[in-house]
Design an enzyme around this catalytic site. Sequence first.
Site, short mmCIF file in Angstrom:
data_model
loop_
_atom_site.label_atom_id
_atom_site.label_comp_id
_atom_site.label_asym_id
_atom_site.label_seq_id
_atom_site.Cartn_x
_atom_site.Cartn_y
_atom_site.Cartn_z
N GLY A 21 73.34 -14.43 -4.92
CA GLY A 21 73.17 -15.66 -4.27
C GLY A 21 73.00 -15.68 -2.86
O GLY A 21 72.86 -16.90 -2.13
N SER A 22 72.35 -14.67 -2.45
CA SER A 22 72.13 -14.62 -0.92
C SER A 22 70.89 -15.56 -0.37
O SER A 22 70.74 -15.97 0.80
CB SER A 22 71.96 -13.22 -0.26
N ASN A 23 69.95 -15.50 -1.28
CA ASN A 23 68.89 -16.38 -1.27
C ASN A 23 69.05 -17.82 -1.27
O ASN A 23 68.44 -18.56 -0.51
CB ASN A 23 67.60 -15.87 -2.11
N ARG A 100 66.41 -13.78 -15.87
CA ARG A 100 66.38 -14.24 -17.25
C ARG A 100 64.80 -14.74 -17.03
O ARG A 100 64.48 -15.45 -16.15
CB ARG A 100 67.16 -15.06 -17.55
N ILE A 101 64.13 -14.26 -18.22
CA ILE A 101 62.83 -14.79 -18.21
C ILE A 101 62.89 -16.26 -18.88
O ILE A 101 63.61 -16.40 -19.61
CB ILE A 101 62.00 -13.91 -19.31
N LEU A 102 62.29 -17.19 -18.44
CA LEU A 102 62.02 -18.36 -18.65
C LEU A 102 61.28 -18.82 -20.07
O LEU A 102 60.17 -18.21 -20.11
CB LEU A 102 61.89 -19.39 -17.74
N ASN A 116 59.84 -18.55 -7.35
CA ASN A 116 60.45 -17.53 -7.65
C ASN A 116 60.23 -16.56 -6.26
O ASN A 116 59.29 -16.56 -5.73
CB ASN A 116 60.04 -16.58 -8.86
N HIS A 118 60.61 -12.28 -5.23
CA HIS A 118 60.52 -10.85 -5.97
C HIS A 118 60.46 -9.94 -4.77
O HIS A 118 59.79 -10.13 -3.67
CB HIS A 118 59.40 -10.99 -6.69
N GLU A 151 53.89 -18.11 -17.37
CA GLU A 151 54.57 -17.33 -18.54
C GLU A 151 54.53 -15.83 -18.03
O GLU A 151 54.96 -15.04 -18.57
CB GLU A 151 53.67 -17.90 -19.65
C1 GAR Z 1 66.62 -10.74 -4.53
O1 GAR Z 1 66.33 -9.36 -3.90
C2 GAR Z 1 65.54 -11.08 -5.19
O2 GAR Z 1 64.21 -10.76 -4.64
C3 GAR Z 1 65.48 -10.41 -6.57
O3 GAR Z 1 66.74 -10.02 -6.74
C4 GAR Z 1 67.59 -10.35 -5.69
C5 GAR Z 1 68.53 -11.13 -5.57
O4 GAR Z 1 69.61 -11.22 -4.29
N1 GAR Z 1 64.82 -10.99 -7.63
C6 GAR Z 1 64.29 -10.14 -8.42
O5 GAR Z 1 64.08 -9.23 -8.60
C7 GAR Z 1 63.37 -11.33 -9.62
N2 GAR Z 1 62.48 -10.42 -10.28
P1 GAR Z 1 70.52 -12.68 -4.17
O6 GAR Z 1 71.09 -13.12 -5.44
O7 GAR Z 1 71.42 -12.04 -3.10
O8 GAR Z 1 69.44 -13.82 -3.77
#
Ligand code: GAR
Length: 216
Positions: A21-23, A100-102, A116, A118, A151
């Site tokens: 959950g840092s983002n 998870r894919i929606l 999202n 990435h 999608e």
């Molecule tokens: C982040 O690096 C995000 O970009 C990635 O998961 C991590 C979550 O970190 N997401 C994906 O790879 C999506 N395909 P967080 O829980 O600390 O935010």
Amino acid sequence: MSTVVNTARPARLGILISGRGSNMVALAEAVHEGRIPNAEISVVVSDQANAAGLAKAKERGIETLVIERRRRTRAEHDREIAEALRARNIDLICLAGYMRILSSEFIDAYRGRILNIHPSLLPAFPGLDAQKQALEHGVKWTGCTVHFVDETLDSGPIILQRVVPVDEGDTVESLSARILIEEHQLYPEAVALVLENILGLSAGQPMTEAFEFTES
Ligand code: GAR
């Protein structure tokens, strides 16, 4: 004397997480500091009961919900999440490490309202372990992307990207850490941009009922 009813309200964000959950924290701090104007984080939903991000959201006074998949279909699981979001009048959904894919039903119900983040320069390296994929391909530059969710996996229209150089001797951990620093700046910028452009919000111009999302 007439009474003026002020229907203006901040845009309501719902954040979906699966882990650290840092983002989500970066978004919460940006809202708190006014870098995402006229917005509030109304709820954080996790599909994992043990997601570390849940405690971080609670510390910040944000409502949290755990909605696990259990033995349900993807569509049933997503329907419960969509109902929880709808009950809270969520305007914009931010996936922040939601792994998870929606379902297409969920995406359809909130089309253009799901973002999202990435950890690669999409369309390069979608899916899991994007940083590892980048190292294995020997790219010299990678980064992070915020995009609208459709999608297709980690695809959909790109909103913002940041470039991160790959250093000699980088490991998955060192590269991931440098990308994450950029993610934490990029996601709030992208959310502010979307609220301003899609919902018609900007500083000093709060949301009115006219901008509210209605499901088709
Ligand atoms: C982040 O690096 C995000 O970009 C990635 O998961 C991590 C979550 O970190 N997401 C994906 O790879 C999506 N395909 P967080 O829980 O600390 O935010």
